[in-house]
Design a protein around this motif. Structure first.
Motif, PDB file in Angstrom:
ATOM      1  N   TRP A  94       0.861  -1.189   0.000  1.00 23.48           N
ATOM      2  CA  TRP A  94       0.000   0.000   0.000  1.00 23.48           C
ATOM      3  C   TRP A  94       0.895   1.236   0.000  1.00 23.48           C
ATOM      4  N   ALA A  95       0.406   2.308  -0.624  1.00 26.18           N
ATOM      5  CA  ALA A  95       1.161   3.561  -0.592  1.00 26.18           C
ATOM      6  C   ALA A  95       0.208   4.731  -0.398  1.00 26.18           C
ATOM      7  N   TYR A  96       0.638   5.660   0.420  1.00 27.93           N
ATOM      8  CA  TYR A  96      -0.084   6.925   0.623  1.00 27.93           C
ATOM      9  C   TYR A  96       0.626   8.006  -0.172  1.00 27.93           C
ATOM     10  N   THR A  97      -0.164   8.919  -0.744  1.00 25.97           N
ATOM     11  CA  THR A  97       0.430  10.046  -1.460  1.00 25.97           C
ATOM     12  C   THR A  97      -0.475  11.265  -1.366  1.00 25.97           C
ATOM     13  N   GLY A  98       0.143  12.431  -1.318  1.00 22.79           N
ATOM     14  CA  GLY A  98      -0.625  13.670  -1.361  1.00 22.79           C
ATOM     15  C   GLY A  98      -0.966  14.083  -2.785  1.00 22.79           C
ATOM     16  N   TYR A  99      -0.383  13.385  -3.773  1.00 23.41           N
ATOM     17  CA  TYR A  99      -0.720  13.638  -5.178  1.00 23.41           C
ATOM     18  C   TYR A  99      -1.978  12.841  -5.538  1.00 23.41           C
ATOM     19  N   CYS A 100      -2.692  13.292  -6.557  1.00 26.93           N
ATOM     20  CA  CYS A 100      -3.793  12.495  -7.074  1.00 26.93           C
ATOM     21  C   CYS A 100      -3.237  11.465  -8.054  1.00 26.93           C
ATOM     22  N   TYR A 101      -3.873  10.329  -8.093  1.00 25.59           N
ATOM     23  CA  TYR A 101      -3.454   9.244  -8.991  1.00 25.59           C
ATOM     24  C   TYR A 101      -3.295   9.736 -10.424  1.00 25.59           C
ATOM     25  N   GLU A 102      -4.279  10.499 -10.899  1.00 32.38           N
ATOM     26  CA  GLU A 102      -4.246  10.982 -12.282  1.00 32.38           C
ATOM     27  C   GLU A 102      -3.022  11.871 -12.531  1.00 32.38           C
ATOM     28  N   THR A 103      -2.657  12.665 -11.522  1.00 35.01           N
ATOM     29  CA  THR A 103      -1.479  13.539 -11.656  1.00 35.01           C
ATOM     30  C   THR A 103      -0.213  12.702 -11.785  1.00 35.01           C
ATOM     31  N   LEU A 104      -0.110  11.668 -10.975  1.00 32.42           N
ATOM     32  CA  LEU A 104       1.075  10.798 -11.054  1.00 32.42           C
ATOM     33  C   LEU A 104       1.176  10.172 -12.438  1.00 32.42           C
ATOM     34  N   LEU A 105       0.039   9.752 -12.988  1.00 34.94           N
ATOM     35  CA  LEU A 105       0.053   9.146 -14.327  1.00 34.94           C
ATOM     36  C   LEU A 105       0.432  10.177 -15.381  1.00 34.94           C
ATOM     37  N   GLU A 106      -0.181  11.371 -15.278  1.00 35.23           N
ATOM     38  CA  GLU A 106       0.067  12.416 -16.282  1.00 35.23           C
ATOM     39  C   GLU A 106       1.527  12.847 -16.299  1.00 35.23           C
ATOM     40  N   GLN A 107       2.127  12.936 -15.106  1.00 35.85           N
ATOM     41  CA  GLN A 107       3.531  13.359 -15.041  1.00 35.85           C
ATOM     42  C   GLN A 107       4.427  12.360 -15.774  1.00 35.85           C
ATOM     43  N   GLY A 108       4.037  11.082 -15.700  1.00 33.37           N
ATOM     44  CA  GLY A 108       4.730  10.053 -16.475  1.00 33.37           C
ATOM     45  C   GLY A 108       6.193   9.845 -16.115  1.00 33.37           C
TER      46      GLY A 108
END
Ligand code: SF4
Length: 175
Positions: A94-108
């Motif tokens: 499991w991982a916690y993040t303050g970023y949104c999932y979509e943002t992590l994907l978009e940043q690539g």
């Protein structure tokens, strides 16, 4: 990698008994954050992935690894390496993040995508004080989502994780 702390027997950062790594350094500065000591990227202490893996694997009762923070995705390469060690030994991640999932994907970013490849459940989004809830399962505020990452990646849309029903295979005896 830079860490704030580890908890080797957590029962609040995901299901079962968990080895939780609180990474050091967080850019989000959510008002009301319960871990402000983890914000300074120069704080905490250095730890090697190998040292953490050894500690994680020393307890045969551990069910999973949780990466928390701080912001684990700002140290994605090291977190991905530790998560891979967990997976090799049958632990869920499991991982916690303050970023949104979509943002992590978009940043690539390759390291971020490599970490997502190892994550079973992502608890995403910043902590929002006005949405704070003690009833939100494994989350601090209700805007945060429990995302089933493998299913989301397969389907190309966000699929939320739900806790398996422990009685799903139980059949009530005929009376
Ligand atoms: S993302 Fe987590 S650690 Fe970072 S400021 Fe928000 S609540 Fe605190």
């Amino acid at each position: 990698m830079r860490i704030a702390n580890v908890v080797s027997d957590s029962i609040v950062d995901g299901p079962g008994l968990r080895f939780t790594v609180f990474t050091q350094g967080c850019p989000h500065h959510c008002p009301g954050c319960h871990n402000p000591d983890t914000h300074d990227p120069a704080g905490g202490r250095e730890a090697t992935v190998e040292e953490l893996a050894e500690q994680m694997l020393s307890n045969p009762l551990t069910d999973g690894l949780t990466l928390s923070g701080g912001e684990p995705f700002d140290q994605a390469r090291e977190c991905a390496a530790l998560a891979a060690r967990a997976k090799e030994h049958g632990l869920n991640v499991w991982a916690y993040t303050g970023y949104c999932y979509e943002t992590l994907l978009e940043q690539g970013k390759p390291d971020v995508l490599a970490l997502l490849e190892q994550v079973d459940v992502l608890v995403d989004g910043p902590f929002v004080e006005k949405l704070k809830s003690y009833d939100a399962l494994f989350r601090g505020s209700t805007n945060q989502r429990l995302i089933d990452v493998p299913k989301s990646q397969t389907s190309g849309t966000v699929v939320l994780w739900s806790r398996p029903d422990p009685l799903a295979h139980f059949t009530r005896p005929e009376s």
